[in-house]
Design an enzyme around this catalytic site. Structure first.
Site, PDB file in Angstrom:
ATOM      1  N   LYS A  33       0.841  -1.207   0.000  1.00  0.00           N
ATOM      2  CA  LYS A  33       0.000   0.000   0.000  1.00  0.00           C
ATOM      3  C   LYS A  33       0.876   1.256   0.000  1.00  0.00           C
ATOM      4  CE  LYS A  33      -0.336  -0.335   5.037  1.00  0.00           C
ATOM      5  NZ  LYS A  33      -1.136  -0.840   6.164  1.00  0.00           N
ATOM      6  N   ARG A 128     -10.883  -0.263  14.101  1.00  0.00           N
ATOM      7  CA  ARG A 128     -10.537   0.578  12.960  1.00  0.00           C
ATOM      8  C   ARG A 128     -11.253   0.058  11.724  1.00  0.00           C
ATOM      9  NH1 ARG A 128      -4.427   1.070  10.546  1.00  0.00           N
ATOM     10  NH2 ARG A 128      -4.971  -1.052   9.918  1.00  0.00           N
ATOM     11  N   TYR A 242      17.349  29.552   9.502  1.00  0.00           N
ATOM     12  CA  TYR A 242      16.161  30.273   9.977  1.00  0.00           C
ATOM     13  C   TYR A 242      16.141  30.366  11.501  1.00  0.00           C
ATOM     14  CZ  TYR A 242      13.858  30.080   5.401  1.00  0.00           C
ATOM     15  OH  TYR A 242      13.526  30.244   4.092  1.00  0.00           O
ATOM     16  N   MET A 290      13.005  23.947   3.620  1.00  0.00           N
ATOM     17  CA  MET A 290      12.214  23.201   2.635  1.00  0.00           C
ATOM     18  C   MET A 290      13.096  22.360   1.706  1.00  0.00           C
ATOM     19  SD  MET A 290       9.448  24.584  -0.133  1.00  0.00           S
ATOM     20  CE  MET A 290       8.441  25.461   1.053  1.00  0.00           C
TER      21      MET A 290
END
Ligand SMILES: *Cc1c(COP(=O)(O)O)cnc(C)c1O
Length: 344
Positions: A33, A128, A242, A290
């Site tokens: 998956k 679940r 940062y 990022m």
């Protein structure tokens, strides 16, 4: 080449499947998956089919269609979310086997795809997915008449072998299924490692195949190398990145490497993570941004062209620990920006 390189070792993947297969006397499936835990469902499924897997599991029917395209006819591809409204055509077209989770799904299935193979997912306590014990009692005889290909449930605490929930779910699963003819499955990676009582007829490993805990003996499947874009000297008292979150305490050499939180190297891992030059760890300093990570390479004799963020020494679980998450989330977050290299 600015993009970081993600190397996926298919021999290690196959070896992990074989090791988990050898740990039981029963059939071993494979959970692919979430695009094969982020590593590419098609490549992963083909590799595991070659290693011997005959039953594959995905979360939703659309994923099953992609895995079918990679595998061709033959292997069984089961869908954990069962038979959802709108799934009928895709289940039929790609010969997917829904694991039915409720009376509603059972009705939908027998009405829209009579005779099409299905399995049943039972809730043994995780709350679940799957039919509750009372629902199952009402449906059991009718469902069994239609010859389900598998009856399965899932353990909530299998990464903690001593957790009392394991024995409790085992007891519930047996109460719900002892005496039925259909093949049964309870164990994912953690359940395989808990011993034969949990194995039943088929196991469904996922994370262990991809090199993650709780399969401690797994071979590393992924390696991640980020190119060094720039190196600079920083004086004591100067800050890096940062929010000025790191201040040099000594004359320091800082390497800026090309990878960041947009690549799944989540920001929270920050200063607890390392970047490796060969076997030598170098501290990540300053905020993960990022696209970039800054690393203290002062103690290296020579700065290499790239630093390694995932390898045998710093596994997906180590990065996960640094970030306060689990290896599964690190793997499935590895982004699409990497240059992906497949070995084996
Ligand atoms: C994801 C999943 C698995 C595989 O679990 P791992 O812990 O990755 O081995 C097996 N069964 C079900 C129902 C799952 O959702």
């Amino acid at each position: 080449m600015g993009a970081a390189k993600l190397t996926i070792d298919l021999s290690a993947l196959a070896a992990n499947w074989q090791a988990l297969d050898a740990a039981t006397q029963v059939e071993t499936g494979a959970v692919v998956k979430a695009d094969g835990y982020g590593l590419g469902a098609g490549t992963v499924a083909r590799t595991l089919a070659r290693a011997g897997a005959r039953r594959f599991f995905v979360a939703v029917a659309e994923e099953g269609a992609a895995v079918r395209a990679a595998l061709g006819p033959g292997p069984e591809i089961s869908v954990f979310s069962g038979h959802m409204a709108g799934d009928t055509d895709i289940l039929r077209a790609h010969n997917l086997t829904p694991m039915l989770n409720s009376v509603d799904q059972m009705l939908r299935h027998v009405e829209s795809l009579p005779g099409h193979p299905f399995g049943i997912q039972l809730d043994s306590g995780m709350n679940r997915l799957g039919m509750e014990p009372a629902e199952w009692v009402a449906l059991r005889d009718i469902a069994l008449e239609q010859s389900p290909v598998l009856i399965m449930s899932h353990l909530a605490c299998a990464d903690e072998p001593d957790h009392p929930m394991n024995a409790q779910q085992l007891r519930t699963f047996r109460e719900m299924t002892d005496g039925v003819d259909a093949p049964r499955s309870l164990a994912a990676t953690g359940g395989i490692l808990m011993g034969a009582a949990y194995h039943f007829d088929l196991t469904r490993p996922g994370i262990g195949l991809y090199g993650g805990l709780p399969f401690e003996d797994a071979q590393a499947v992924v390696k991640l190398e980020a190119p060094v874009i720039q190196v600079r000297e920083v004086e004591p008292g100067e800050t890096v990145g940062y929010a000025n979150s790191w201040t040099a305490q000594r004359p320091s050499r800082i390497a800026t490497v090309s990878a960041g939180y947009a690549d799944g190297l989540i920001r929270a891992m920050g200063p607890r993570a390392m970047a490796y030059c060969g076997t030598k760890p170098c501290a990540v300093v300053g905020r993960v941004s990022m696209d970039l990570i800054t690393v203290d390479v002062t103690d290296l004799d020579e700065v290499p062209d790239a630093l390694t963020l995932l390898n045998d020494q710093q596994t997906v679980d180590d990065l996960a620990d640094a970030a306060g998450t689990i290896g599964y989330e690190i793997l499935t977050s590895l982004g699409q920006r990497y240059k992906r290299v497949v070995l084996g």
